[in-house]
Design an enzyme around this catalytic site. Structure first.
Site, PDB file in Angstrom:
ATOM      1  N   ILE A 293       0.863  -1.309   0.222  1.00 45.14           N
ATOM      2  CA  ILE A 293      -0.078   0.143  -0.012  1.00 45.14           C
ATOM      3  C   ILE A 293       1.093   1.172  -0.021  1.00 45.14           C
ATOM      4  O   ILE A 293       1.767   1.216   0.868  1.00 45.14           O
ATOM      5  CB  ILE A 293      -1.195  -0.022   1.274  1.00 45.14           C
ATOM      6  N   SER A 294       0.753   2.193  -1.039  1.00 48.14           N
ATOM      7  CA  SER A 294       1.598   3.105  -1.044  1.00 48.14           C
ATOM      8  C   SER A 294       1.807   4.059  -0.013  1.00 48.14           C
ATOM      9  O   SER A 294       0.885   4.272   1.090  1.00 48.14           O
ATOM     10  CB  SER A 294       1.277   4.137  -2.414  1.00 48.14           C
ATOM     11  N   GLN A 295       2.746   5.031   0.231  1.00 53.46           N
ATOM     12  CA  GLN A 295       3.005   5.946   1.240  1.00 53.46           C
ATOM     13  C   GLN A 295       1.906   6.823   1.194  1.00 53.46           C
ATOM     14  O   GLN A 295       1.561   7.313   0.075  1.00 53.46           O
ATOM     15  CB  GLN A 295       4.228   6.425   0.676  1.00 53.46           C
TER      16      GLN A 295
END
Ligand code: SAH
Length: 213
Positions: A58-60
């Site tokens: 899950i992206s930053q």
């Protein structure tokens, strides 16, 4: 109110990363802890990417915020996402386009389709359609879209999806090698014209499938 989340939001505001109030509201409304593995819930508002299994992340939050803002979303829009992952980005998009809008999101790993379904149900998000397909070719059946967003790195600007985008629409994709990419925003203009901008450097997991690496 979550202190860490409010810290992030004021940092985005100070640095000019996010000015769009609708985007900030969506970050308050959609709880990221519902989309990260339960043993990592404490890190939900740390500004880092987190593993979601199957080699994916899950992206930053700062990356998700910058991309969401770059889409300039409005209520009622139809959006296509390539790379559902945890479903978090799709949930934010859904929150901003509202109940008259529609999010179509594609995911190639079946287990992540199930995970995203579960996460979105827990977050009570209803206007997201998850499609278990190779999204590298888009999803022509539900086209045209107002916005198309890739959340996996693409080897070249995916101009082959422009026919699935409305005039005035925006296509956003991290384009480059598997080691690093530039965030490219393409605006499709009337009369077959387009405008391309480079919004800076990012690192995403690679796109798979026909148009992937
Ligand atoms: N947007 C996600 C994070 C995406 S990570 C979130 O908010 O959590 C990138 C995702 O793209 C991974 O889940 C990966 O399996 C998926 N993916 C890679 N290639 C794909 C393809 N060709 N079609 C659809 N999904 C793909």
């Amino acid at each position: 109110m979550d202190k860490k989340l409010e810290g992030l939001i004021s940092y985005w505001h100070r640095r000019g990363i996010v000015r769009d109030k609708k985007v900030l509201e969506a970050f308050r409304e959609v709880r990221r802890e519902l989309f990260v593995p339960s043993n990592l819930a404490e890190d939900a508002y740390s500004d880092v990417a987190l593993p979601i299994g199957y080699g994916q992340t899950i992206s930053q939050p700062s990356t998700v915020a910058a991309m969401t803002q770059a889409l300039a979303l409005k209520a009622g829009m139809r959006v296509l996402e390539i790379g559902t992952g945890s479903g978090y980005q799709a949930a934010l998009l859904a929150c901003i386009v509202g109940s008259r809008g529609r999010i179509f999101t594609t995911e190639i790993i079946p287990e992540l389709v199930s995970l995203a379904r579960k996460n979105l149900a827990r977050a009570k998000i209803r206007n997201v359609h998850i499609l278990q397909v190779d999204g590298s070719e888009g999803y022509a059946k539900e086209a045209p879209y107002d916005r198309i967003i890739f959340t996996a790195a693409t080897p070249k600007v995916p101009l082959h999806l422009l026919p699935q985008l409305k005039d005035g629409g925006i296509l956003l994709a991290p384009v480059g090698s598997i080691f690093g990419q530039h965030m490219i925003r393409v605006r499709k203009l009337a009369g077959g014209k387009r405008e391309e901008e480079n919004l800076g450097e990012y690192i995403f997991v690679p796109l798979r499938g026909k148009g992937g690496f």
